[in-house]
Enzyme design. Structure first.
Site, PDB file in Angstrom:
ATOM      1  N   HIS A 289       0.849  -1.197   0.000  1.00 22.57           N
ATOM      2  CA  HIS A 289       0.000   0.000   0.000  1.00 22.57           C
ATOM      3  C   HIS A 289       0.877   1.236   0.000  1.00 22.57           C
ATOM      4  O   HIS A 289       1.911   1.300   0.674  1.00 22.57           O
ATOM      5  CB  HIS A 289      -1.010  -0.015   1.151  1.00 22.57           C
ATOM      6  CG  HIS A 289      -0.492   0.303   2.512  1.00 22.57           C
ATOM      7  ND1 HIS A 289      -0.389   1.597   3.001  1.00 22.57           N
ATOM      8  CD2 HIS A 289      -0.079  -0.501   3.533  1.00 22.57           C
ATOM      9  CE1 HIS A 289       0.056   1.570   4.246  1.00 22.57           C
ATOM     10  NE2 HIS A 289       0.259   0.313   4.590  1.00 22.57           N
TER      11      HIS A 289
ATOM     12  N   ASP B 132       5.591   2.882   7.196  1.00 19.66           N
ATOM     13  CA  ASP B 132       4.242   2.366   6.931  1.00 19.66           C
ATOM     14  C   ASP B 132       3.524   3.262   5.918  1.00 19.66           C
ATOM     15  O   ASP B 132       2.849   4.205   6.313  1.00 19.66           O
ATOM     16  CB  ASP B 132       3.454   2.314   8.244  1.00 19.66           C
ATOM     17  CG  ASP B 132       2.080   1.713   8.076  1.00 19.66           C
ATOM     18  OD1 ASP B 132       1.832   1.082   7.039  1.00 19.66           O
ATOM     19  OD2 ASP B 132       1.246   1.890   8.996  1.00 19.66           O
TER      20      ASP B 132
ATOM     21  N   GLU C  32      -5.418   1.819   1.970  1.00 21.95           N
ATOM     22  CA  GLU C  32      -5.259   0.658   2.850  1.00 21.95           C
ATOM     23  C   GLU C  32      -5.549   1.049   4.291  1.00 21.95           C
ATOM     24  O   GLU C  32      -6.160   0.281   5.041  1.00 21.95           O
ATOM     25  CB  GLU C  32      -3.835   0.096   2.722  1.00 21.95           C
ATOM     26  CG  GLU C  32      -3.585  -1.196   3.487  1.00 21.95           C
ATOM     27  CD  GLU C  32      -3.084  -1.004   4.923  1.00 21.95           C
ATOM     28  OE1 GLU C  32      -2.914  -2.010   5.624  1.00 21.95           O
ATOM     29  OE2 GLU C  32      -2.876   0.159   5.343  1.00 21.95           O
ATOM     30  N   GLU C  33      -5.103   2.231   4.672  1.00 25.24           N
ATOM     31  CA  GLU C  33      -5.246   2.667   6.065  1.00 25.24           C
ATOM     32  C   GLU C  33      -6.698   2.891   6.460  1.00 25.24           C
ATOM     33  O   GLU C  33      -7.006   3.000   7.648  1.00 25.24           O
ATOM     34  CB  GLU C  33      -4.440   3.952   6.296  1.00 25.24           C
ATOM     35  CG  GLU C  33      -2.927   3.803   6.091  1.00 25.24           C
ATOM     36  CD  GLU C  33      -2.258   2.943   7.153  1.00 25.24           C
ATOM     37  OE1 GLU C  33      -2.965   2.400   8.037  1.00 25.24           O
ATOM     38  OE2 GLU C  33      -1.020   2.807   7.105  1.00 25.24           O
TER      39      GLU C  33
ATOM     40  N   ASP D  74       4.442  -4.871   3.816  1.00 24.43           N
ATOM     41  CA  ASP D  74       3.891  -3.759   4.584  1.00 24.43           C
ATOM     42  C   ASP D  74       4.732  -3.586   5.841  1.00 24.43           C
ATOM     43  O   ASP D  74       4.728  -4.446   6.724  1.00 24.43           O
ATOM     44  CB  ASP D  74       2.433  -4.076   4.945  1.00 24.43           C
ATOM     45  CG  ASP D  74       1.688  -2.868   5.502  1.00 24.43           C
ATOM     46  OD1 ASP D  74       2.332  -1.840   5.772  1.00 24.43           O
ATOM     47  OD2 ASP D  74       0.450  -2.966   5.662  1.00 24.43           O
TER      48      ASP D  74
ATOM     49  N   HIS E 268       2.117   5.010  12.806  1.00 22.20           N
ATOM     50  CA  HIS E 268       0.964   5.895  12.618  1.00 22.20           C
ATOM     51  C   HIS E 268       1.163   7.265  13.273  1.00 22.20           C
ATOM     52  O   HIS E 268       0.200   7.872  13.748  1.00 22.20           O
ATOM     53  CB  HIS E 268      -0.324   5.238  13.123  1.00 22.20           C
ATOM     54  CG  HIS E 268      -0.872   4.218  12.176  1.00 22.20           C
ATOM     55  ND1 HIS E 268      -2.099   3.616  12.343  1.00 22.20           N
ATOM     56  CD2 HIS E 268      -0.351   3.672  11.031  1.00 22.20           C
ATOM     57  CE1 HIS E 268      -2.307   2.750  11.353  1.00 22.20           C
ATOM     58  NE2 HIS E 268      -1.255   2.768  10.552  1.00 22.20           N
TER      59      HIS E 268
END
Length: 439
Positions: free
Chosen positions: A126, A138, A172-173, A201, A287
């Site tokens: 992603h 990420d 994706e998130e 990922d 994140h």
């Protein structure tokens, strides 16, 4: 990565032997054995090049409000950046649009010309970040690594047997939205052509572990073989089960696998002993706004990028068509005692005229928790020994491979045996199946 639980903690100590994927070298003593399909050697993937892609993605985020999230200008700029590189390298690229939360999303698909269109090996990552940061680990890490692998395919003018495809997914998130859209909108005939989807990922976590997906045994073993060959222990991936884009493919029946270096879960003391680092989160910036180019472990990124190339080169070579012919098989379990005497599984061959072929197919299915302990031989009816596996593979689990043996000096009919011996302490297993296929 959208983020679960289950943890494999078996202690691993690896040998740095070269490993094989779609077969193994079959040496001989005293008779001779022809090699099976040996591992294909890909070019080294330059971590410098991968890091430059990450720097470019960081710049895109910096210039677009600090992120590369779905519906934001930074995401579309990221798609354009990757697409331009692939177009210049000779790929056929397609941008697929979808709508989510009122915003247009984008998937990028890149096909390398050639290869069997009915046998596709696909790699994906992603490309979007969360809104709170640039998303360099990420998942810039996976996206940059498969980009560089795709460019390496072009530089090598690699012409594999199977068709190669790469994908970069949007949103994706927000729930695997882009990859679900792609997988769910593929006609069933096209889905069936994808023989493996490899997902990457978060493969450069700053306090890394080395985790391998266990969804498909062939793909799993391919990655385990690579890491065993460089002496790096692995564990089964559990933190992100079903929470990255491989789930979209698995849910429509595509075999999947992949790599991961950890997210917010805390590295255990046993994992610290195994891999180094500290008993803190694998990625403390998961994140968060600090998921920048400073949030990457270069060694983990390098190892995983090379593992991607190893899998792409090997899984796309050879054929997935099983051997045809007359099969003699024994599926009875035979326990292999720990660090002890050899055991055998036997098949009686009858009705075959003359000698065995020069390409006798030997199917071996052994369940064992440390294949580096094992010596495995094929024994012909006259007692001639053909070595199939000699303590390679380190801590990899199980041998599920087909070997090709030149047995043309042997009379075909008679009792053939698969012999297995465990030559080191601790791990155990059993012969699950043994078969001979005469063409």
């Amino acid at each position: 990565m959208k983020l679960s639980a289950r943890l494999s903690t078996r202690l691993s100590a690896l040998v740095g032997a070269s490993a094989l994927v779609l077969g193994a070298f079959a040496g001989a003593a005293p008779a001779t054995a022809a090699p099976g399909t040996a591992a294909v050697t890909p070019p080294d993937i330059s971590v410098t090049n991968v890091k430059q892609h990450l720097a470019d993605l960081q710049t895109i985020a910096t210039n677009n409000g600090g992120n590369r999230a779905h519906g934001r200008t930074g995401y579309k700029a990221s798609i354009d950046f990757v697409k331009a590189k692939l177009d210049a390298a000779g790929y056929t690229t397609t941008v697929q649009q979808f709508t989510y939360n009122g915003s247009t999303g984008y998937n990028l698909i890149a096909d390398w010309p050639g290869g069997d269109p009915n046998q596709v090996i696909m790699s994906g990552s992603h490309l979007d970040s969360v809104t709170s940061g640039p998303g360099i680990n990420d998942n810039g890490s996976g996206s940059a690594a498969i980009l560089e692998t795709a460019l390496a395919v072009s530089r090598a003018q690699f012409q594999p047997t199977k068709h190669l495809r790469f994908g970069w997914w949007g949103a994706e998130e927000l729930g695997l939205v882009g990859s679900k859209y792609y997988a769910n909108n593929l006609p069933s005939t096209e889905r069936s052509k994808i023989k493996g989807y490899l997902n990457f990922d978060m493969i450069g976590s700053p306090n890394p572990g080395y985790f391998v997906y266990d969804d498909d045994p062939t793909i799993e073993q391919t990655f385990k073989n690579y890491f065993a060959g460089i002496g790096v222990p692995t564990e089964i991936e559990t933190e992100g089960d079903g929470r990255s884009d491989h789930a979209s493919f698995k849910n429509v029946g595509v075999p999947v696998g992949g790599l991961f270096t950890g997210a917010s879960r805390v590295k255990t003391s046993a994992q610290v002993q195994k891999w180094g680092g500290t008993a803190t989160a694998f990625d403390r910036c998961y994140h968060s706004s600090c998921d920048t180019t400073a949030n990457i472990n270069d060694t983990a990124l390098d190892r995983n990028a090379d593992a991607i190339a190893y899998a792409v080169w090997n899984l796309s070579s050879g054929t997935t068509t099983p051997p045809t012919g007359t099969v003699f098989e024994n599926t009875a379990d035979v326990s292999i005692p720990d660090n002890s005497t050899a055991v055998t599984s036997s098949v009686t061959v009858s009705g075959i005229t003359g000698n065995a072929p020069s390409n006798l197919s030997v199917g071996v299915d052994i369940v064992h928790t440390y294949v580096g302990d094992l010596v495995v031989d094929l024994i012909a009816p006259d007692g001639s020994v053909y070595n199939l596996h000699n303590r390679s593979g380190g801590s990899a689990d199980n041998i599920n491979q087909t070997y090709t043996v030149n047995a043309s000096s042997e009379v075909a009919n008679g009792v053939w045996k698969l012999r297995a011996q465990d030559k080191a302490a601790i791990d155990t297993g059993y012969i699950s199946g043994f078969k001979l296929t005469f063409p």
